[in-house]
Motif scaffolding. Structure first.
Motif, mmCIF file in Angstrom:
data_model
loop_
_atom_site.group_PDB
_atom_site.id
_atom_site.type_symbol
_atom_site.label_atom_id
_atom_site.label_comp_id
_atom_site.label_asym_id
_atom_site.label_seq_id
_atom_site.Cartn_x
_atom_site.Cartn_y
_atom_site.Cartn_z
ATOM 1 N N ARG A 164 41.977 -9.697 3.772
ATOM 2 C CA ARG A 164 40.715 -10.401 4.028
ATOM 3 C C ARG A 164 39.964 -9.625 5.104
ATOM 4 O O ARG A 164 40.492 -9.400 6.187
ATOM 5 C CB ARG A 164 40.988 -11.817 4.497
ATOM 6 N N ILE A 165 38.739 -9.245 4.765
ATOM 7 C CA ILE A 165 37.972 -8.345 5.619
ATOM 8 C C ILE A 165 36.616 -8.964 5.956
ATOM 9 O O ILE A 165 35.948 -9.535 5.086
ATOM 10 C CB ILE A 165 37.741 -6.982 4.901
ATOM 11 N N ASN A 166 36.223 -8.807 7.202
ATOM 12 C CA ASN A 166 34.874 -9.155 7.641
ATOM 13 C C ASN A 166 34.141 -7.838 7.869
ATOM 14 O O ASN A 166 34.647 -6.972 8.588
ATOM 15 C CB ASN A 166 34.903 -9.963 8.941
ATOM 16 N N ALA A 167 32.982 -7.695 7.258
ATOM 17 C CA ALA A 167 32.218 -6.451 7.345
ATOM 18 C C ALA A 167 30.899 -6.684 8.072
ATOM 19 O O ALA A 167 30.247 -7.711 7.876
ATOM 20 C CB ALA A 167 31.940 -5.910 5.948
ATOM 21 N N ASN A 168 30.525 -5.712 8.886
ATOM 22 C CA ASN A 168 29.229 -5.716 9.568
ATOM 23 C C ASN A 168 28.507 -4.420 9.250
ATOM 24 O O ASN A 168 29.143 -3.361 9.155
ATOM 25 C CB ASN A 168 29.416 -5.846 11.080
ATOM 26 N N PHE A 169 27.192 -4.520 9.105
ATOM 27 C CA PHE A 169 26.372 -3.391 8.686
ATOM 28 C C PHE A 169 25.133 -3.262 9.569
ATOM 29 O O PHE A 169 24.644 -4.253 10.099
ATOM 30 C CB PHE A 169 25.878 -3.588 7.242
ATOM 31 N N THR A 170 24.625 -2.035 9.653
ATOM 32 C CA THR A 170 23.252 -1.798 10.093
ATOM 33 C C THR A 170 22.614 -0.917 9.019
ATOM 34 O O THR A 170 23.320 -0.320 8.190
ATOM 35 C CB THR A 170 23.165 -1.108 11.474
ATOM 36 N N PHE A 171 21.289 -0.842 9.056
ATOM 37 C CA PHE A 171 20.557 -0.185 7.977
ATOM 38 C C PHE A 171 19.521 0.791 8.519
ATOM 39 O O PHE A 171 19.010 0.639 9.627
ATOM 40 C CB PHE A 171 19.852 -1.244 7.119
ATOM 41 N N LYS A 172 19.222 1.781 7.694
ATOM 42 C CA LYS A 172 18.164 2.741 8.015
ATOM 43 C C LYS A 172 17.621 3.299 6.703
ATOM 44 O O LYS A 172 18.401 3.678 5.832
ATOM 45 C CB LYS A 172 18.707 3.881 8.880
ATOM 46 N N ASP A 173 16.318 3.320 6.560
ATOM 47 C CA ASP A 173 15.665 3.901 5.379
ATOM 48 C C ASP A 173 16.163 3.277 4.075
ATOM 49 O O ASP A 173 16.318 3.964 3.059
ATOM 50 C CB ASP A 173 15.873 5.421 5.338
ATOM 51 N N GLY A 174 16.444 1.984 4.085
ATOM 52 C CA GLY A 174 16.882 1.292 2.870
ATOM 53 C C GLY A 174 18.319 1.573 2.468
ATOM 54 O O GLY A 174 18.712 1.293 1.339
ATOM 55 N N LYS A 175 19.115 2.126 3.383
ATOM 56 C CA LYS A 175 20.521 2.461 3.105
ATOM 57 C C LYS A 175 21.404 1.890 4.217
ATOM 58 O O LYS A 175 20.928 1.490 5.275
ATOM 59 C CB LYS A 175 20.706 3.980 3.045
ATOM 60 N N ILE A 176 22.710 1.913 3.985
ATOM 61 C CA ILE A 176 23.674 1.453 4.982
ATOM 62 C C ILE A 176 23.916 2.584 5.977
ATOM 63 O O ILE A 176 24.362 3.665 5.595
ATOM 64 C CB ILE A 176 24.993 1.033 4.297
ATOM 65 N N LEU A 177 23.623 2.320 7.254
ATOM 66 C CA LEU A 177 23.805 3.317 8.299
ATOM 67 C C LEU A 177 25.159 3.176 8.993
ATOM 68 O O LEU A 177 25.829 4.167 9.266
ATOM 69 C CB LEU A 177 22.688 3.215 9.340
ATOM 70 N N THR A 178 25.554 1.943 9.295
ATOM 71 C CA THR A 178 26.891 1.719 9.846
ATOM 72 C C THR A 178 27.576 0.619 9.045
ATOM 73 O O THR A 178 26.940 -0.322 8.594
ATOM 74 C CB THR A 178 26.872 1.329 11.349
ATOM 75 N N HIS A 179 28.873 0.789 8.887
ATOM 76 C CA HIS A 179 29.695 -0.167 8.132
ATOM 77 C C HIS A 179 31.006 -0.297 8.893
ATOM 78 O O HIS A 179 31.752 0.671 9.012
ATOM 79 C CB HIS A 179 29.920 0.368 6.722
ATOM 80 N N LYS A 180 31.264 -1.475 9.429
ATOM 81 C CA LYS A 180 32.494 -1.729 10.181
ATOM 82 C C LYS A 180 33.260 -2.855 9.505
ATOM 83 O O LYS A 180 32.760 -3.974 9.392
ATOM 84 C CB LYS A 180 32.170 -2.087 11.627
ATOM 85 N N ASP A 181 34.466 -2.529 9.059
ATOM 86 C CA ASP A 181 35.359 -3.523 8.459
ATOM 87 C C ASP A 181 36.380 -3.961 9.494
ATOM 88 O O ASP A 181 36.999 -3.129 10.165
ATOM 89 C CB ASP A 181 36.088 -2.932 7.245
ATOM 90 N N HIS A 182 36.554 -5.267 9.607
ATOM 91 C CA HIS A 182 37.502 -5.845 10.562
ATOM 92 C C HIS A 182 38.568 -6.617 9.798
ATOM 93 O O HIS A 182 38.234 -7.481 8.977
ATOM 94 C CB HIS A 182 36.776 -6.794 11.523
ATOM 95 N N PHE A 183 39.828 -6.288 10.045
ATOM 96 C CA PHE A 183 40.948 -7.053 9.498
ATOM 97 C C PHE A 183 42.160 -6.860 10.395
ATOM 98 O O PHE A 183 42.183 -5.967 11.243
ATOM 99 C CB PHE A 183 41.258 -6.656 8.042
ATOM 100 N N SER A 184 43.154 -7.703 10.202
ATOM 101 C CA SER A 184 44.366 -7.634 11.011
ATOM 102 C C SER A 184 45.270 -6.513 10.507
ATOM 103 O O SER A 184 45.845 -6.612 9.430
ATOM 104 C CB SER A 184 45.120 -8.965 10.958
#
Length: 157
Positions: free
Chosen positions: A94-114
């Motif tokens: 089970r993963i929680n994901a956080n994103f930031t965006f730039k120019d209509g694309k994913i710039l950062t992608h952080k997946d959090h899980f144990s």
């Protein structure tokens, strides 16, 4: 639906469909990815990781929910069920994901899980008893990154 929510939905739908090329195309060229298993990946490494995982996956099932996004940031929850290739053991992550965006694309992608829970599923009792120990997590990360580098070399990426 906000365009960045659609972007996240398209990313996970491609993941469900094992369409790594679409996943990679949704990443900004300067993307930065982070998770407990691979650590910090940048640019082509981040995209190559998904291609490698999809190529090696057996019995992979992906589900996602709770997609939220605005102009700058977003999040989603996702779950992965698969057999870990080294041990054959069943993983339900089970993963929680956080994103930031730039120019209509994913710039950062952080997946959090144990990592501790993941190690327990992947390695059985050894993982449950030693999963809290940083050295075991570091060993897994080193093996994951080494495997990714070999994959990229073999694919001439």
């Amino acid at each position: 639906m906000h365009p960045n929510e659609e972007l996240i939905q398209k990313f996970y739908t491609a993941f469900q469909n094992k369409d790594g090329q679409t996943m990679v195309s949704l990443y900004h060229p300067e993307v930065e990815f982070h998770d407990p298993a691979f650590g910090h990946l940048k640019g082509k490494e981040a995209g190559a990781m998904w291609l490698m995982l999809l190529e090696r996956s057996q019995n992979l099932t992906i589900r996602f929910s709770n997609i939220k996004a605005d102009d700058t940031k977003g999040s989603a929850n996702w779950e992965a069920d698969y057999n870990f290739s080294k041990t054959g053991r069943t993983i339900h992550n089970r993963i929680n994901a956080n994103f930031t965006f730039k120019d209509g694309k994913i710039l950062t992608h952080k997946d959090h899980f144990s990592m501790w829970k993941w190690l327990g599923m992947a390695m059985g009792p050894v993982g449950y008893f030693l999963g809290w120990w940083p050295a075991l997590g570091n060993k897994v990360r080193k093996e994951a990154v080494t495997g990714l580098q070999l994959y990229m070399k073999r694919k001439r990426m």
